[in-house]
Design an enzyme around this catalytic site. Structure first.
Site, PDB file in Angstrom:
ATOM      1  N   LYS A  31      17.281 -47.274  26.095  1.00 50.64           N
ATOM      2  CA  LYS A  31      15.960 -46.637  26.010  1.00 50.64           C
ATOM      3  C   LYS A  31      14.997 -47.516  25.218  1.00 50.64           C
ATOM      4  O   LYS A  31      13.852 -47.748  25.629  1.00 50.64           O
ATOM      5  CB  LYS A  31      16.073 -45.277  25.334  1.00 50.64           C
ATOM      6  CG  LYS A  31      14.713 -44.622  25.028  1.00 50.64           C
ATOM      7  CD  LYS A  31      14.847 -43.381  24.171  1.00 50.64           C
ATOM      8  CE  LYS A  31      14.974 -43.693  22.692  1.00 50.64           C
ATOM      9  NZ  LYS A  31      13.664 -43.821  22.010  1.00 50.64           N
ATOM     10  N   ASN A  32      15.443 -48.011  24.076  1.00 45.98           N
ATOM     11  CA  ASN A  32      14.558 -48.770  23.192  1.00 45.98           C
ATOM     12  C   ASN A  32      14.144 -50.110  23.778  1.00 45.98           C
ATOM     13  O   ASN A  32      13.153 -50.702  23.338  1.00 45.98           O
ATOM     14  CB  ASN A  32      15.223 -48.976  21.831  1.00 45.98           C
ATOM     15  CG  ASN A  32      15.307 -47.694  21.028  1.00 45.98           C
ATOM     16  OD1 ASN A  32      14.628 -46.724  21.332  1.00 45.98           O
ATOM     17  ND2 ASN A  32      16.146 -47.689  19.998  1.00 45.98           N
ATOM     18  N   ARG A 104       6.894 -41.499  21.223  1.00 46.38           N
ATOM     19  CA  ARG A 104       6.291 -42.484  20.329  1.00 46.38           C
ATOM     20  C   ARG A 104       5.925 -43.759  21.092  1.00 46.38           C
ATOM     21  O   ARG A 104       4.906 -44.390  20.811  1.00 46.38           O
ATOM     22  CB  ARG A 104       7.247 -42.812  19.188  1.00 46.38           C
ATOM     23  CG  ARG A 104       6.649 -43.817  18.212  1.00 46.38           C
ATOM     24  CD  ARG A 104       7.248 -43.759  16.850  1.00 46.38           C
ATOM     25  NE  ARG A 104       6.589 -44.708  15.970  1.00 46.38           N
ATOM     26  CZ  ARG A 104       5.445 -44.487  15.345  1.00 46.38           C
ATOM     27  NH1 ARG A 104       4.815 -43.347  15.520  1.00 46.38           N
ATOM     28  NH2 ARG A 104       4.907 -45.400  14.549  1.00 46.38           N
ATOM     29  N   CYS A 128      10.620 -38.393  17.815  1.00 48.43           N
ATOM     30  CA  CYS A 128      11.442 -37.822  16.743  1.00 48.43           C
ATOM     31  C   CYS A 128      10.624 -37.607  15.477  1.00 48.43           C
ATOM     32  O   CYS A 128       9.837 -38.474  15.087  1.00 48.43           O
ATOM     33  CB  CYS A 128      12.624 -38.744  16.433  1.00 48.43           C
ATOM     34  SG  CYS A 128      13.882 -38.776  17.711  1.00 48.43           S
ATOM     35  N   ARG A 133       5.257 -42.637  10.447  1.00 46.95           N
ATOM     36  CA  ARG A 133       5.300 -44.010  10.938  1.00 46.95           C
ATOM     37  C   ARG A 133       3.926 -44.288  11.548  1.00 46.95           C
ATOM     38  O   ARG A 133       3.719 -44.152  12.744  1.00 46.95           O
ATOM     39  CB  ARG A 133       6.426 -44.189  11.959  1.00 46.95           C
ATOM     40  CG  ARG A 133       7.819 -43.989  11.374  1.00 46.95           C
ATOM     41  CD  ARG A 133       8.897 -44.205  12.397  1.00 46.95           C
ATOM     42  NE  ARG A 133       8.869 -43.181  13.433  1.00 46.95           N
ATOM     43  CZ  ARG A 133       9.615 -43.215  14.528  1.00 46.95           C
ATOM     44  NH1 ARG A 133      10.426 -44.230  14.730  1.00 46.95           N
ATOM     45  NH2 ARG A 133       9.540 -42.252  15.423  1.00 46.95           N
ATOM     46  N   ASP A 136      -1.535 -47.927  11.668  1.00 46.71           N
ATOM     47  CA  ASP A 136      -2.555 -48.811  11.093  1.00 46.71           C
ATOM     48  C   ASP A 136      -2.278 -50.271  11.422  1.00 46.71           C
ATOM     49  O   ASP A 136      -3.211 -51.047  11.691  1.00 46.71           O
ATOM     50  CB  ASP A 136      -2.617 -48.632   9.577  1.00 46.71           C
ATOM     51  CG  ASP A 136      -3.232 -47.293   9.184  1.00 46.71           C
ATOM     52  OD1 ASP A 136      -3.775 -46.620  10.075  1.00 46.71           O
ATOM     53  OD2 ASP A 136      -3.147 -46.914   8.000  1.00 46.71           O
ATOM     54  N   LEU A 137      -1.014 -50.660  11.404  1.00 48.94           N
ATOM     55  CA  LEU A 137      -0.681 -52.048  11.693  1.00 48.94           C
ATOM     56  C   LEU A 137      -0.985 -52.394  13.153  1.00 48.94           C
ATOM     57  O   LEU A 137      -1.410 -53.511  13.462  1.00 48.94           O
ATOM     58  CB  LEU A 137       0.795 -52.309  11.365  1.00 48.94           C
ATOM     59  CG  LEU A 137       1.254 -53.762  11.419  1.00 48.94           C
ATOM     60  CD1 LEU A 137       0.355 -54.658  10.580  1.00 48.94           C
ATOM     61  CD2 LEU A 137       2.700 -53.870  10.941  1.00 48.94           C
ATOM     62  N   ASP A 323      19.323 -46.937  13.802  1.00 46.78           N
ATOM     63  CA  ASP A 323      19.940 -45.943  14.684  1.00 46.78           C
ATOM     64  C   ASP A 323      21.466 -45.991  14.675  1.00 46.78           C
ATOM     65  O   ASP A 323      22.115 -45.085  15.208  1.00 46.78           O
ATOM     66  CB  ASP A 323      19.432 -46.116  16.115  1.00 46.78           C
ATOM     67  CG  ASP A 323      17.975 -45.693  16.265  1.00 46.78           C
ATOM     68  OD1 ASP A 323      17.477 -44.998  15.361  1.00 46.78           O
ATOM     69  OD2 ASP A 323      17.336 -46.057  17.267  1.00 46.78           O
TER      70      ASP A 323
END
Length: 438
Positions: A31-32, A104, A128, A133, A136-137, A323
């Site tokens: 997924k990631n 996200r 989640c 989190r 801004d970055l 994770d």
């Protein structure tokens, strides 16, 4: 054992202890890794055939968002894990994307939206609930490319301004995966060279860089600097990419195998991606090895060492992915020694996980909101628990495999955001796991 979508909302997973897990199982695509690769396909502006796409909810939502924003997504006949993404001629002005609030990873779409529509309007990302989190970055990354950003309560807006030329140089204050992907994909959509200091170099980011390298982008990577240069000649041919196997699903299965003192092989994962997990297992006295495309666990030969495990999540290259920490915690509860766990990357995760493990009788000392300590072995007792986020849900399944009696895990919508069928993979190894409707 009902599995139809009409009953899934009411289901729980029942887990009971049983024999050691054995056999062979293959993980889904990650997924990631799939999420930024899909966004990269959208940013590329040409047909991309992406294979090994997992069928979890987050990936399905991102595919739907791409379609709503003007890309055509085709599924070849008989290839359920493959999608072909193609930009269409239709260019809706400022597409409404309310589903982006559910995941996200919706922020990965910003570069593609800027290239296609000149601006990106998105709700604040969801996913989640594991701590603040912020983005801004991300906004600083886009500002480095000359884009303008604005925020309000419903969401944020990024606007592409007059195109600039020349190399974009910036240094990240910490190794953010999201900000690294944002910088890389914005370089792709602007065609500008990039020099990025302190990048995130996780396997998920490297898979995006490998994909871009296959279409002519030049990359140079060191521990502290990533440089990206556009192809010398524009290309329009279709390309073929592949989502790597899910290292986190592989690690979760490995912890389940180890918890039951089983011996099994987990196929489909790059060995180098699970090396930190293998190191942690060996620290606990569990024989494990990483191969080119597999992870082996020989826990029937476990020799508990009582040595402390320090499972400290880190963004540093080669470090322990955050994770991996929850399933390792569930495993360590059954092993001797005093073990330390820390995850400052996701500051709300322990607030989800520790109370659920406590329902099973786990005694875990909370040293700080992001740090805890436990001493094993502990005997857990089955109870009703809740998957308050993806990794808490998978860790509770690992814990349930050794708890006396029946453990029922609710909140399956969260678990299915990251795993299409984790219970099925555990059953394939012999676990007593079933989905039931109360």
């Amino acid at each position: 054992m009902p599995t139809s979508t009409s009953t899934r909302a009411a289901e729980v997973i029942a887990v009971r202890p049983g024999p050691p897990l054995t056999g062979t199982v293959t993980v889904d695509g990650s997924k990631n890794a799939a999420l930024p690769l899909l966004a990269a396909a959208g940013a590329l502006g040409r047909p991309v055939r992406l294979g090994n796409i997992p069928a979890n909810t987050d990936v399905k939502i991102l595919l739907a968002l791409l379609e709503q924003a003007g890309w055509h997504v085709a599924r070849p006949v008989g290839e359920q894990t493959t999608a072909v993404l193609m930009p269409t001629e239709s260019r809706h002005t400022h597409p409404e994307l309310p589903q982006a609030a559910h995941i996200r990873a919706s922020y990965y779409l910003v570069p593609a939206l800027l290239a296609r529509h000149g601006e990106a309007r998105l709700p604040w990302p969801g996913g989640c609930r594991i701590g603040a989190r912020g983005m801004d970055l991300h906004f600083k990354v886009y500002e480095a490319f000359g884009d303008r950003s604005a925020q309000d309560d419903p969401g944020y807006r990024i606007e592409a301004v007059t195109p600039r030329t020349g190399t974009v140089s910036l240094v990240l204050p910490f190794r953010s995966r999201g900000a690294t992907v944002a910088a890389v994909l914005r370089a792709v959509t602007t065609g500008r060279p990039l020099q990025l200091g302190e990048p995130n170099l996780s396997p998920e980011v490297l898979s995006v860089l490998d994909a871009l390298r296959s279409v002519g982008w030049e990359t140079q990577i060191s521990a502290h600097l990533l440089t990206l240069s556009p192809p010398s000649v524009g290309q329009k041919d279709a390309v073929v990419w592949q989502v790597p196997g899910d290292k986190i699903e592989a690690g979760t299965l490995a912890c389940a195998i180890a918890a039951t003192r089983g011996t099994a092989r987990v196929n489909g994962v790059h060995g180098k991606d699970v090396t930190p997990l293998v190191t942690a297992l060996r620290r606990l006295g569990i024989p494990a090895s990483a191969e080119d495309n597999a992870l082996r666990v020989h826990a029937q030969d476990t020799r508990p060492t009582s040595r402390p495990l320090r499972a400290i999540a880190t963004l540093s290259p080669g470090g322990l992915d955050a994770d991996f920490e929850p399933p390792l915690m569930a495993l360590a509860l059954g092993l001797p020694g005093t073990h330390l766990f820390a995850d400052a990357i996701n500051p709300g995760r322990h607030g989800n996980l520790l109370p659920q493990l406590a329902r099973l009788g786990a005694e875990i000392e909370e040293i700080a909101p992001t740090e805890c300590r436990l001493t094993g072995p502990q005997q857990l007792t089955g109870a009703g628990v809740e998957a308050t986020d993806i990794r808490t849900g998978s860790a509770l399944m690992v814990a349930g495999l050794t708890a006396r009696g029946v453990t029922t895990v609710g909140g399956l919508d969260q678990l299915r955001r990251g795993h299409a069928d984790l219970p099925g993979k555990l059953r394939a190894l012999g676990a007593d796991v079933c989905e039931v409707t109360p």
